[in-house]
Design an enzyme around this catalytic site. Structure first.
Site, short mmCIF file in Angstrom:
data_model
loop_
_atom_site.label_atom_id
_atom_site.label_comp_id
_atom_site.label_asym_id
_atom_site.label_seq_id
_atom_site.Cartn_x
_atom_site.Cartn_y
_atom_site.Cartn_z
N ASP A 1 82.54 44.73 -23.78
CA ASP A 1 82.98 46.11 -23.70
C ASP A 1 84.44 46.23 -24.14
O ASP A 1 85.24 46.94 -23.53
CB ASP A 1 82.79 46.65 -22.27
CG ASP A 1 82.84 48.18 -22.21
OD1 ASP A 1 82.62 48.84 -23.25
OD2 ASP A 1 83.09 48.72 -21.11
N LYS B 1 87.24 47.72 -25.95
CA LYS B 1 87.53 49.05 -26.51
C LYS B 1 88.95 49.42 -26.13
O LYS B 1 89.56 48.78 -25.26
CB LYS B 1 86.53 50.09 -26.00
CG LYS B 1 86.50 50.27 -24.50
CD LYS B 1 85.43 51.25 -24.09
CE LYS B 1 85.34 51.39 -22.57
NZ LYS B 1 84.31 52.36 -22.19
N ASN C 1 89.93 49.74 -22.53
CA ASN C 1 89.92 48.52 -21.73
C ASN C 1 91.04 47.56 -22.12
O ASN C 1 90.99 46.37 -21.80
CB ASN C 1 88.56 47.82 -21.80
CG ASN C 1 87.51 48.58 -21.03
OD1 ASN C 1 87.82 49.40 -20.17
ND2 ASN C 1 86.26 48.32 -21.34
#
Length: 177
Positions: free
Chosen positions: A66, A68, A71
């Site tokens: 995840d 991105k 993050n």
């Protein structure tokens, strides 16, 4: 040092509490929203720190899944730290994953196609998207549905702007190739 530090966990019958390092600053998405995009010289140290964090994870066969802008936290000094390991998984050599995860704009073609995928490889795709957005201020592929995203990614070359340096162009092309 480019990963938010895990400090402690308390597990109750109904809730798990995770205590992590506090990073004073903002996520990279908010940081970029204020600036539009970064010059390559500004993006380089940020991207190197993110790559360092991902390299650390991949050496231990941990796929983040995840990666991105939201993050990646950036402190006042411009230091980047990868966070949110809710989708992370420890893998074994050659293991193929099947769970669909990650934000659609960062998903690799194999996840969009709902095919088994290498967790470490899809992290590399996400890194390519992050670098692209860092230096252009927009996403290379934006479609409304998963099917449309898969179609556009698999039928068109990544539209890399001409103003980017040759080395930056090559890195993006390899990550998104």
């Amino acid at each position: 040092r480019n990963i938010v530090q895990f400090l402690h966990m308390i597990d109750t019958l109904t809730t798990t509490y995770v205590f992590m390092e506090h990073v004073a600053g903002e996520d990279l998405e908010k940081y970029l929203r204020a600036l539009g995009c970064l010059k390559e010289e500004e993006a380089r140290p940020v991207f190197q720190q993110i790559v360092s964090a991902v390299h650390f994870l991949h050496q231990r066969r941990i796929a983040h899944r995840d990666i991105k802008l939201e993050n990646i936290l950036v402190d006042a000094a411009g230091n980047a730290k990868l966070c949110d390991f809710g989708m992370a998984i420890k893998t074994t050599e050659g293991q193929m994953l099947e769970e669909t995860c990650g934000s659609i704009l960062y998903r690799a073609p194999e996840i969009l196609a709902r095919k088994p995928y290498d967790g470490l490889a899809v992290d590399m795709w996400s890194l390519g998207i992050v670098l692209y957005v860092l230096v252009t201020g927009h996403f290379p592929y934006v479609e409304a549905t998963i099917e449309d995203m898969h179609r556009i990614i698999t039928t068109t070359m990544c539209p890399i702007p001409y103003h980017l340096s040759f080395p930056c162009h090559i890195i993006i092309a390899r990550l998104l190739g």
